[in-house]
Design a protein around this motif. Structure first.
Motif, PDB file in Angstrom:
ATOM      1  N   ILE A 205      41.538  37.755  40.044  1.00  0.00           N
ATOM      2  CA  ILE A 205      42.353  38.161  38.891  1.00  0.00           C
ATOM      3  C   ILE A 205      43.193  39.397  39.231  1.00  0.00           C
ATOM      4  CG2 ILE A 205      40.582  39.556  37.714  1.00  0.00           C
ATOM      5  CD1 ILE A 205      41.568  38.428  35.089  1.00  0.00           C
ATOM      6  N   VAL A 206      42.622  40.304  40.002  1.00  0.00           N
ATOM      7  CA  VAL A 206      43.406  41.478  40.386  1.00  0.00           C
ATOM      8  C   VAL A 206      44.508  41.056  41.361  1.00  0.00           C
ATOM      9  CG1 VAL A 206      43.309  43.783  41.410  1.00  0.00           C
ATOM     10  CG2 VAL A 206      41.472  43.018  39.932  1.00  0.00           C
ATOM     11  N   GLY A 207      44.218  40.083  42.201  1.00  0.00           N
ATOM     12  CA  GLY A 207      45.242  39.546  43.098  1.00  0.00           C
ATOM     13  C   GLY A 207      46.364  38.862  42.320  1.00  0.00           C
ATOM     14  N   THR A 208      45.994  38.117  41.291  1.00  0.00           N
ATOM     15  CA  THR A 208      46.991  37.453  40.444  1.00  0.00           C
ATOM     16  C   THR A 208      47.918  38.506  39.826  1.00  0.00           C
ATOM     17  OG1 THR A 208      45.394  35.709  39.916  1.00  0.00           O
ATOM     18  CG2 THR A 208      47.310  35.881  38.477  1.00  0.00           C
ATOM     19  N   ALA A 209      47.345  39.586  39.358  1.00  0.00           N
ATOM     20  CA  ALA A 209      48.141  40.662  38.759  1.00  0.00           C
ATOM     21  C   ALA A 209      49.017  41.340  39.804  1.00  0.00           C
ATOM     22  CB  ALA A 209      47.229  41.691  38.096  1.00  0.00           C
ATOM     23  N   ASP A 210      48.495  41.455  41.013  1.00  0.00           N
ATOM     24  CA  ASP A 210      49.244  42.116  42.081  1.00  0.00           C
ATOM     25  C   ASP A 210      50.482  41.306  42.479  1.00  0.00           C
ATOM     26  OD1 ASP A 210      49.392  44.317  43.992  1.00  0.00           O
ATOM     27  OD2 ASP A 210      49.073  42.772  45.514  1.00  0.00           O
ATOM     28  N   ASP A 211      50.458  40.006  42.214  1.00  0.00           N
ATOM     29  CA  ASP A 211      51.596  39.149  42.559  1.00  0.00           C
ATOM     30  C   ASP A 211      52.710  39.203  41.527  1.00  0.00           C
ATOM     31  OD1 ASP A 211      50.585  38.242  44.937  1.00  0.00           O
ATOM     32  OD2 ASP A 211      49.568  36.515  44.060  1.00  0.00           O
ATOM     33  N   LEU A 212      52.477  39.873  40.414  1.00  0.00           N
ATOM     34  CA  LEU A 212      53.497  39.938  39.369  1.00  0.00           C
ATOM     35  C   LEU A 212      54.676  40.783  39.827  1.00  0.00           C
ATOM     36  CD1 LEU A 212      51.128  40.698  36.361  1.00  0.00           C
ATOM     37  CD2 LEU A 212      52.249  38.507  36.812  1.00  0.00           C
ATOM     38  N   LEU A 216      56.237  44.452  35.466  1.00  0.00           N
ATOM     39  CA  LEU A 216      55.075  43.909  34.766  1.00  0.00           C
ATOM     40  C   LEU A 216      53.788  44.486  35.363  1.00  0.00           C
ATOM     41  CD1 LEU A 216      54.849  41.980  32.418  1.00  0.00           C
ATOM     42  CD2 LEU A 216      54.644  40.070  34.010  1.00  0.00           C
ATOM     43  N   LYS A 217      53.753  44.630  36.679  1.00  0.00           N
ATOM     44  CA  LYS A 217      52.564  45.163  37.354  1.00  0.00           C
ATOM     45  C   LYS A 217      52.269  46.588  36.882  1.00  0.00           C
ATOM     46  CE  LYS A 217      52.199  45.689  42.012  1.00  0.00           C
ATOM     47  NZ  LYS A 217      52.411  45.073  43.350  1.00  0.00           N
ATOM     48  N   VAL A 220      50.672  46.387  33.582  1.00  0.00           N
ATOM     49  CA  VAL A 220      49.284  45.944  33.672  1.00  0.00           C
ATOM     50  C   VAL A 220      48.383  47.144  33.993  1.00  0.00           C
ATOM     51  CG1 VAL A 220      47.664  44.552  35.029  1.00  0.00           C
ATOM     52  CG2 VAL A 220      49.810  43.553  34.255  1.00  0.00           C
TER      53      VAL A 220
END
Ligand SMILES: NC(=O)c1ccc[n+]([C@@H]2O[C@H](COP(=O)([O-])OP(=O)(O)OC[C@H]3O[C@@H](n4cnc5c(N)ncnc54)[C@H](OP(=O)(O)O)[C@@H]3O)[C@@H](O)[C@H]2O)c1
Ligand SMILES: NC(=O)c1ccc[n+]([C@@H]2O[C@H](COP(=O)([O-])OP(=O)(O)OC[C@H]3O[C@@H](n4cnc5c(N)ncnc54)[C@H](OP(=O)(O)O)[C@@H]3O)[C@@H](O)[C@H]2O)c1
Lengths: 310, 310
Positions: A205-212, A216-217, A220
């Motif tokens: 989930i943190v990786g998913t957020a890091d790809d934003l 947006l990041k 987050v």
């Protein structure tokens, strides 16, 4: 001269292989409880070596693992589990007869597989795993109280000398842990659920957020207090340690992951079709487990409290 | 007699609709900072009503929402978002001209959709969402410091009276929050990532564990300190609140869930094929985000600290 009235220490000369979070916490706890007359360690990296010396948590630091274990009646492996085989291959021949080797690795079947072949017959191997930790690593992150009121699981293979098991149990109990003994494969199955899957999911989930995209990041991060930040703490754990855990507990992790994915798909479907009752029923059921944890007094760890209140 | 030198309170008569965790925390904070001359609330359930009276956090408690809002210049909706439409339909006609209505709901587009149609033209609606909370609920769980150093996001629709927005901003700033203003749809997208997805995943993993056979489940509880327990805290949040969140932010949640699932599948594949480098690379990347959160001083909340150290 030693005091003849003083009870002898549990171990004469103990050696830590690896002096990171767990190794240095153990060193501090062993010191604090006088569990070894002499405490030495092996540290490969110059940085950790100097830190261990500077912190004064061991008597001697050795760059060569074989030299480190010489003359020891206790050797504790506290390295990432992927490093074990090569290390034990090096120091195995230098172990003295009757010595006890133990470890703290988060996976147990793979450790038995990797370590046993390199141990002389006259040496006792008692694998162990303290259920305690933080997301920090290295010798400075350790503290003596880390294991207090935590569980430590021992997984001695059938036929292990009972006296060796008792000594390792005494070690952990003296520094404040509760000890359980179970079969290595069962340990790996239980930990796949309680520890490995949660870490995998937090990393994802943190990786998913890091790809934003960047804007947006940043948001987050800014609004992370709403749930996300709890995952980032877990996902800040040591990358090498965790790579080794997943590579070495593959089957058990893939199995629980499969169950998790099925359950998540069902929930996704309930959201898509607006099935409020399905959601409410699950969300009510999960509260029970939290209650169980609070009753089992495992809700707040010494480690967590230490860091969460800074 | 009122002191002529004393600055008048920001609001003459404020009403809380719902006096649970957020409502009662707001009541305590409004009291503590003297933000309303009179503070009343509407509570439907007898239990909460009595508790609110017993705790002495409001001046008057009304069972009828229309009676509660009468004569108020501020009305704060602090109910699960699924309850809003029916409530505002009841009390809308009783609102006085010039009154400000605000809310604390975790989803914003749906709140605007549900609440606006029932508000008289002369009433100002300033939707809000404090990024603060705990897994506990009900009036006794609240505390005045919950919002300190936390963000509060306001999402006034275009054309909202700027003075009304300023007053609501002042309210939150006075009780210690930092205020951001953004568009409702953007809020819902950001919160889907930082809050709704983490909660969905925590509920799922705890549900997966709950489905295990009894013996294994007891062990999961026992050894929960190794990661799992952090998820159980999140998954102990109020079922009704969270059902309403997922039903009312469906599109944004399904979209991030899709991304998450893809990423999890990739990780699953890396574990299956023993791709250590892929794992190590992701696990290193995720540490950065934690650092960002620590730098943004959002790592430890007042609420969290309060409960984690008990
Ligand atoms: N962290 C937890 O929450 C936790 C909990 C329970 C069990 N464990 C287990 O504890 C063990 C250690 O974890 P940790 O958290 O203490 O990690 P850590 O803080 O990163 O420490 C690891 C230690 O191992 C040394 N090391 C790494 N690779 C080595 C190699 N090839 N040869 C010799 N030494 C090497 C490191 O030395 P340098 O710094 O000098 O490289 C460091 O002293 C792992 O097996 C892990 O599964 C961890
Ligand atoms: N908890 C969090 O972490 C958090 C954070 C930010 C925002 N929020 C938002 O805050 C709002 C309230 O959440 P909370 O955590 O304060 O929940 P809570 O502690 O469960 O309180 C909910 C309150 O709403 C009342 N209520 C429920 N249904 C009602 C109905 N149909 N008619 C009238 N009153 C009703 C309840 O009264 P009775 O007990 O009398 O039924 C209670 O006073 C939600 O919209 C949520 O999205 C929550």
């Amino acid at each position: 001269m030693s005091d003849p009235l003083k009870k002898p220490a549990l171990f004469r000369r103990a050696c830590l292989i690896g002096i990171g979070l767990i190794g240095s916490s153990l060193a501090r706890a062993i010191r604090a409880h006088g569990l070894a007359e002499t405490l030495v360690c092996h540290s490969a990296a110059d940085g950790s070596k100097e830190t261990a010396q500077k912190l004064g948590i061991v008597d001697e630091v050795y760059a060569d693992p074989a030299e480190a274990v010489r003359g020891c009646d206790l050797v504790i492996l506290a390295t990432p589990i992927g490093a074990n085989a090569a290390l034990v291959e090096q120091f195995g021949p230098a172990l003295e007869a009757g010595a006890i080797v133990t470890d703290v690795g988060s996976v147990k079947m793979a450790v038995v597989r990797d370590v046993s072949p390199f141990l002389p017959d006259a040496v006792h191997f008692v694998p162990g795993h303290p259920i305690a930790g933080t997301e920090h690593s290295g010798p400075e992150a350790g503290f003596a109280e880390l294991f207090q009121n935590r569980w430590c699981i021992l997984t001695p293979p059938t036929g292990t000398d009972p006296e060796a098991v008792t000594k390792i149990r005494t070690l952990w109990e003296t520094i404040g842990s509760n000890v359980d003994v179970m079969e290595a494969g069962h340990h790996d199955q239980v930990l796949a659920i309680t520890s490995h899957l949660p870490h995998l999911i937090a990393y994802t989930i943190v990786g998913t957020a890091d790809d934003l995209e960047d804007v947006l990041k940043q948001e987050v991060i800014k609004y992370s207090a709403s749930g996300f930040r709890d995952f980032t703490r877990i996902a800040a754990s040591d990358p090498t340690m965790w790579r080794d855990v997943f590579l070495n507990n593959r089957e058990a992790v893939l199995e629980v992951l499969q169950r998790f994915t099925e359950d998540l798909t069902a929930l996704q479907r309930a959201i898509r079709w607006g099935e409020g009752e399905t959601l409410h029923a699950l969300f009510s059921r999960t509260r029970q487990i939290r209650r169980g944890i609070i009753e089992a007094k495992q809700a707040y760890g010494s480690g967590i409290a230490k860091f969460e209140t800074q």
